[in-house]
Design a protein around this motif. Structure first.
Motif, mmCIF file in Angstrom:
data_model
loop_
_atom_site.group_PDB
_atom_site.id
_atom_site.type_symbol
_atom_site.label_atom_id
_atom_site.label_comp_id
_atom_site.label_asym_id
_atom_site.label_seq_id
_atom_site.Cartn_x
_atom_site.Cartn_y
_atom_site.Cartn_z
ATOM 1 N N TRP A 7 5.008 1.426 -9.361
ATOM 2 C CA TRP A 7 3.912 0.538 -8.948
ATOM 3 C C TRP A 7 3.887 -0.670 -9.866
ATOM 4 O O TRP A 7 4.013 -0.534 -11.076
ATOM 5 N N GLU A 32 -5.324 4.998 -6.857
ATOM 6 C CA GLU A 32 -6.308 4.629 -5.840
ATOM 7 C C GLU A 32 -5.746 4.855 -4.439
ATOM 8 O O GLU A 32 -4.597 4.498 -4.152
ATOM 9 N N LEU A 83 -2.437 12.949 -3.528
ATOM 10 C CA LEU A 83 -1.848 11.753 -4.139
ATOM 11 C C LEU A 83 -2.402 11.543 -5.546
ATOM 12 O O LEU A 83 -1.660 11.203 -6.475
ATOM 13 N N MET A 86 -1.295 1.486 -5.350
ATOM 14 C CA MET A 86 -2.351 1.843 -4.413
ATOM 15 C C MET A 86 -1.734 2.266 -3.074
ATOM 16 O O MET A 86 -0.790 1.657 -2.607
ATOM 17 N N VAL A 87 -2.278 3.325 -2.523
ATOM 18 C CA VAL A 87 -1.823 3.779 -1.208
ATOM 19 C C VAL A 87 -2.939 3.517 -0.198
ATOM 20 O O VAL A 87 -4.088 3.896 -0.424
ATOM 21 N N PHE A 88 -2.573 2.808 0.877
ATOM 22 C CA PHE A 88 -3.503 2.660 1.997
ATOM 23 C C PHE A 88 -3.199 3.774 2.985
ATOM 24 O O PHE A 88 -2.031 4.085 3.230
ATOM 25 N N LEU A 89 -4.245 4.342 3.531
ATOM 26 C CA LEU A 89 -4.053 5.438 4.479
ATOM 27 C C LEU A 89 -4.645 5.050 5.831
ATOM 28 O O LEU A 89 -5.802 4.611 5.917
ATOM 29 N N ALA A 131 3.613 14.034 -1.577
ATOM 30 C CA ALA A 131 2.756 13.229 -2.460
ATOM 31 C C ALA A 131 3.510 12.865 -3.732
ATOM 32 O O ALA A 131 3.414 11.743 -4.238
ATOM 33 N N ASP A 163 2.949 -3.263 -5.022
ATOM 34 C CA ASP A 163 1.493 -3.281 -5.231
ATOM 35 C C ASP A 163 0.835 -2.152 -4.457
ATOM 36 O O ASP A 163 -0.112 -1.532 -4.914
ATOM 37 N N SER A 164 1.355 -1.993 -3.256
ATOM 38 C CA SER A 164 0.710 -0.992 -2.395
ATOM 39 C C SER A 164 1.702 -0.514 -1.345
ATOM 40 O O SER A 164 2.755 -1.132 -1.132
ATOM 41 N N ILE A 165 1.321 0.555 -0.707
ATOM 42 C CA ILE A 165 2.148 1.094 0.365
ATOM 43 C C ILE A 165 1.200 1.644 1.423
ATOM 44 O O ILE A 165 0.110 2.140 1.093
ATOM 45 N N LEU A 166 1.585 1.535 2.678
ATOM 46 C CA LEU A 166 0.735 2.080 3.743
ATOM 47 C C LEU A 166 1.317 3.405 4.201
ATOM 48 O O LEU A 166 2.509 3.495 4.514
ATOM 49 N N LEU A 167 0.468 4.397 4.226
ATOM 50 C CA LEU A 167 0.865 5.715 4.733
ATOM 51 C C LEU A 167 0.187 5.891 6.082
ATOM 52 O O LEU A 167 -1.045 5.746 6.193
ATOM 53 N N GLY A 195 -1.319 0.527 -9.193
ATOM 54 C CA GLY A 195 -0.907 1.574 -8.289
ATOM 55 C C GLY A 195 -1.777 2.728 -8.204
ATOM 56 O O GLY A 195 -1.573 3.763 -7.741
ATOM 57 N N VAL A 207 -1.292 8.897 -8.332
ATOM 58 C CA VAL A 207 -1.671 7.659 -7.634
ATOM 59 C C VAL A 207 -3.143 7.391 -7.949
ATOM 60 O O VAL A 207 -3.998 8.250 -7.746
ATOM 61 N N LEU A 264 -0.084 15.600 4.468
ATOM 62 C CA LEU A 264 0.810 15.274 3.364
ATOM 63 C C LEU A 264 0.942 16.496 2.467
ATOM 64 O O LEU A 264 -0.066 16.987 1.948
#
Lengths: 172, 586
Positions: A168, B31, B24, B1-4, A160, A123-127, A172, B29, A155
């Protein structure tokens, strides 16, 4: 605190007598083991990082960077003692020259989220910035996917692209 | 979705976050959300300093509060100035001046910029005899050089004439007074000449003590016959003059001369219209701006010495004159461009949308009278006043600093503590931007004079309600800073996009962006900014010009064949999203 735990992947001592430094930073032993961090004198590896021979005695934090295939690609290092950082100059983090390891900066992916073998819809990923923060988040939220930017760099388009390639699950 | 999650939230870090999000998005990507600051800590700090559950909850809360990073559509495009420069800030004028400007603009159906700039030109001319001490040995005259580009038929002459009317009235009064004085002086000169002839005859005829007495009387008479100080033709302004004539006018009118013109003749003269070789003659005009000592030696003529020249210029010309001045290499290198307020009033023009029937209301008489009163009062308060002559310590005539003659004194204003502080803040902000490689390095010639221009303006606006004896008020400085910003935005645009057609095209492209259009074809450019005139070659050239200026770039899918078949599609271009319109049209 000293331990004699060995790295499950290569059998080398993973927590040296200097490991309290990492424990003091709040990382539990299992988290340190999982990513293979070590704290030890730099030794003859100083050449690899473009440092003078005097740096051999410096205590450094070694951070393995893994290829998506799971193997250690190269090790980034960080001086522990601020005096060493001042003595040898340069940035806090160092990594072997591109011509030695065949690559420049890479996303810090100790949990192999970018490995095609481990791909799963997300669902999501933390960068997040830096290796230490990456492991800290994983320690606190092991259920969440986290990938680190090497040090405090930005990045690149290539990174990227690698992130965007993760499948996703929804929007995504 | 990518959290930053970025550790710091300063400007550079936020820009980095924008860049990351953009990259991104470029890769698909959809969002990217940014986590808020973790109370100044990073993830490792949370782990080390909070208990496990507390740290975990803190991060979960941050996920809940994460906000999408706005689309950074500007990424990858060069910075562009707003193609529609700001409107004149009328609220930064004293009430009585603003009321007159508004009424006149309504009457003539022009943008307020024209009347406001004409008013500033007139006020500065009225106050030109004074100067302002900015501190740090920095003294500025109150003169301004203003060049306004405006389309033909914009009624700029009418506006300029009405605003400059008080100067014309004062000038006519001075000339009438001078004529009366000249008649009296001529009569007196004739009487003295007759007496002189009589005395000369007596000296030649008489002997002994009688002769000595007559000689003494003749000497006394000759001393009395010194050249008259009655101005032969006092002037406050001119519409057209060569550079040489301007020097003569400054010499004959030590309290200053203003140039007010709605034509470009003065510019042509400065750039060598009457010179055999077409060489520009900018020295005197450049020196007069700073009030530097001017000495001119010409063959067959007595030298002209002007200790404190005063010259103001207010020119309303066609928009291409603006480009001519900015594009003149000598004018740029010699600092003339840097001395001018450069305003492009074309985008603000009402032509095509003017009220015709019923005709707009005329400016009430009381506003004209109030305006004239302001101009007269400023001129009177800034007039040269006699002072007690100081005796030199070691004999000989004493001339003060900067050529100031002792015996007469021109008003010198000083800044209040707060107004000086505001001006210093501006200087401190601008200075690093003039360094090599900084964003305003290319504009040093103009920016180096910016704070001086603001100080001049503040002093002039202060005089509308105050006196030269009072320190320049903080309010006046705030007004001047706001108008100074308006000057700056216009000047930047005039210098970076001197071609009026390119400026119009940029404004047209900004309009398209506002309508949600992000891509245009060469044909659109032909029909839009070029109004369909000329051949497609002209549109192609304009497109090339806009691409090289960064306003357009070739669309990525430009190479694809026409999906409908038939003739291949013409070139298509993406519009630089940084082209944004100001609130002028809002």
């Amino acid at each position: 605190m000293t331990t004699t735990t060995r790295d499950a992947r290569n059998g080398r001592p993973s927590i040296t007598p200097a490991a309290p430094y990492l424990l003091e930073r709040g990382f539990p032993e299992w988290a340190i083991l999982e990513v293979g961090w070590r704290v030890e004198p730099l030794g003859p590896r100083y050449r690899r990082y473009g440092l003078p021979a005097e740096a051999a005695d410096a205590l450094v934090w070694l951070i393995p960077s893994r290829h998506p295939n799971g193997r250690v690609w190269f090790e980034r290092m960080r001086f522990i003692d601020p005096a060493d950082l001042e003595r040898f100059g340069g940035g806090k983090y160092r990594q072997p020259a591109r011509d030695q390891v065949g690559t420049g900066l890479q996303l810090y992916d100790p949990y192999l989220l970018l490995s095609t073998e481990k791909w799963e819809p997300r669902d999501s990923i933390l960068l997040i910035e830096s290796e230490a923060n990456t492991v800290a988040v994983h320690t606190l939220l092991p259920e969440d996917a986290v990938i680190g930017l090497p040090g405090q760099s930005t990045l690149t388009q290539k990174m990227a692209r690698e992130l965007a390639a993760i499948p996703w699950s929804s929007c995504g | 979705m990518v959290f930053l999650w970025i550790d710091r939230h300063d400007k550079a870090s936020e820009q980095n976050a924008q860049r990351i999000a953009e990259r991104l998005r470029d890769e698909g990507v959809q969002e990217v959300r940014q986590l808020p600051s973790a109370m100044g800590m990073d993830a490792n700090d949370l782990l080390a300093k909070l208990d496990y559950e507390g740290a975990r909850q803190a991060i979960l809360d941050m996920f809940d509060q994460a906000k999408p990073i706005e689309t950074g559509a500007d990424e990858g495009w060069p910075l562009m100035l707003n193609p529609t420069p700001p409107a004149f800030p009328l609220h930064a004028l004293p009430d009585e001046v603003a009321a007159f400007v508004k009424a006149l603009s309504t009457q003539f159906q022009t943008a307020p910029d024209l009347a406001a700039l004409a008013a500033l030109g007139v006020l500065c001319t009225a106050a030109m005899n004074a100067s302002v001490d900015c501190g740090n040995w920095d003294e500025e005259t109150l003169a301004l050089y203003i060049l306004v580009g405006s389309p033909s038929g914009d009624r700029k002459s009418s506006v300029l004439k009405k605003v400059a009317a008080p100067l014309y009235a004062i000038q006519e009064e001075l000339r009438e007074e001078a004529r009366t004085q000249q008649v009296a002086a001529e009569s007196r000169r004739q009487v003295l000449n007759t007496r002189k002839s009589d005395l000369e005859r007596k000296v030649a005829r008489e002997e002994g003590e009688d002769r000595l007495a007559s000689q003494a009387e003749l000497d006394e008479l000759l001393a009395e016959m010194q050249p008259s100080d009655v101005a032969t033709d006092p002037r406050l302004f001119t519409n057209d003059a060569t550079p040489e004539a301007l020097v003569d006018l400054m010499h004959a009118n030590p309290e200053g001369i203003g140039v007010f013109a709605a034509e470009s003749a003065v510019v042509q003269n400065l750039f060598g219209h009457y010179s055999d070789k077409g060489n520009p003659n900018l020295n005197a005009v450049c020196e007069a701006y700073t009030g530097d000592f001017i000495t001119v030696d010409r063959r067959g003529k007595p030298p002209l010495i002007i200790p404190r020249p005063r010259l103001g210029i207010t020119l309303f010309a066609q928009e291409d004159v603006l480009a001519t001045v900015v594009g003149n290499e000598k004018a740029r290198t010699q600092g003339l461009v840097g001395r001018f307020v450069l305003i492009d009033a074309s985008p603000a023009s009402y032509v095509g949308d003017r009220q015709i029937d019923p005709p707009p209301p005329k400016t009430p008489r009381y506003l004209h009278e109030a305006w004239e009163k302001v101009v007269r009062r400023i001129r009177a308060s800034c007039a040269t006043k006699p002072t007690e002559p100081k005796k030199p310590e070691s004999g000989g005539p004493f001339v003060g600093f900067a050529g100031k003659e002792v015996g007469v004194e021109s008003p010198s204003l000083s800044l209040s503590h707060n107004s000086k502080g505001l001006l210093t803040t501006l200087e401190v902000a601008v200075e690093p931007r003039l360094r090599d490689g900084a964003d305003l390095e290319f504009f040093r010639d103009w920016m180096s004079r910016h704070h001086g221009r603001v100080a001049r303006l503040a002093s002039t606006l202060h005089l509308v309600e105050g006196s030269p004896e009072e320190k320049v008020s903080e309010q006046a400085m705030r007004w001047a800073l706001e108008i100074g910003e308006y000057f700056l935005q216009h000047a930047l645009l005039a210098v970076t996009t001197p071609d009026p057609l390119a400026r119009r095209a940029n404004a047209w492209l900004a309009d398209r962006l506002r309508e949600g259009v992000t891509e245009v074809s060469q044909r659109d450019i032909h029909v839009g900014p070029l109004g369909g005139h000329g051949k497609s070659d002209g549109a192609a050239r304009l497109c090339e010009q806009l691409v090289s200026a960064g306003a357009l770039r070739a669309a990525l899918d430009d190479e694809r064949p026409n999906p409908k078949g038939g003739r291949p599609r013409g070139p298509r271009y993406e519009i630089n999203p940084r082209l944004r319109r100001s609130d002028r049209d809002a």
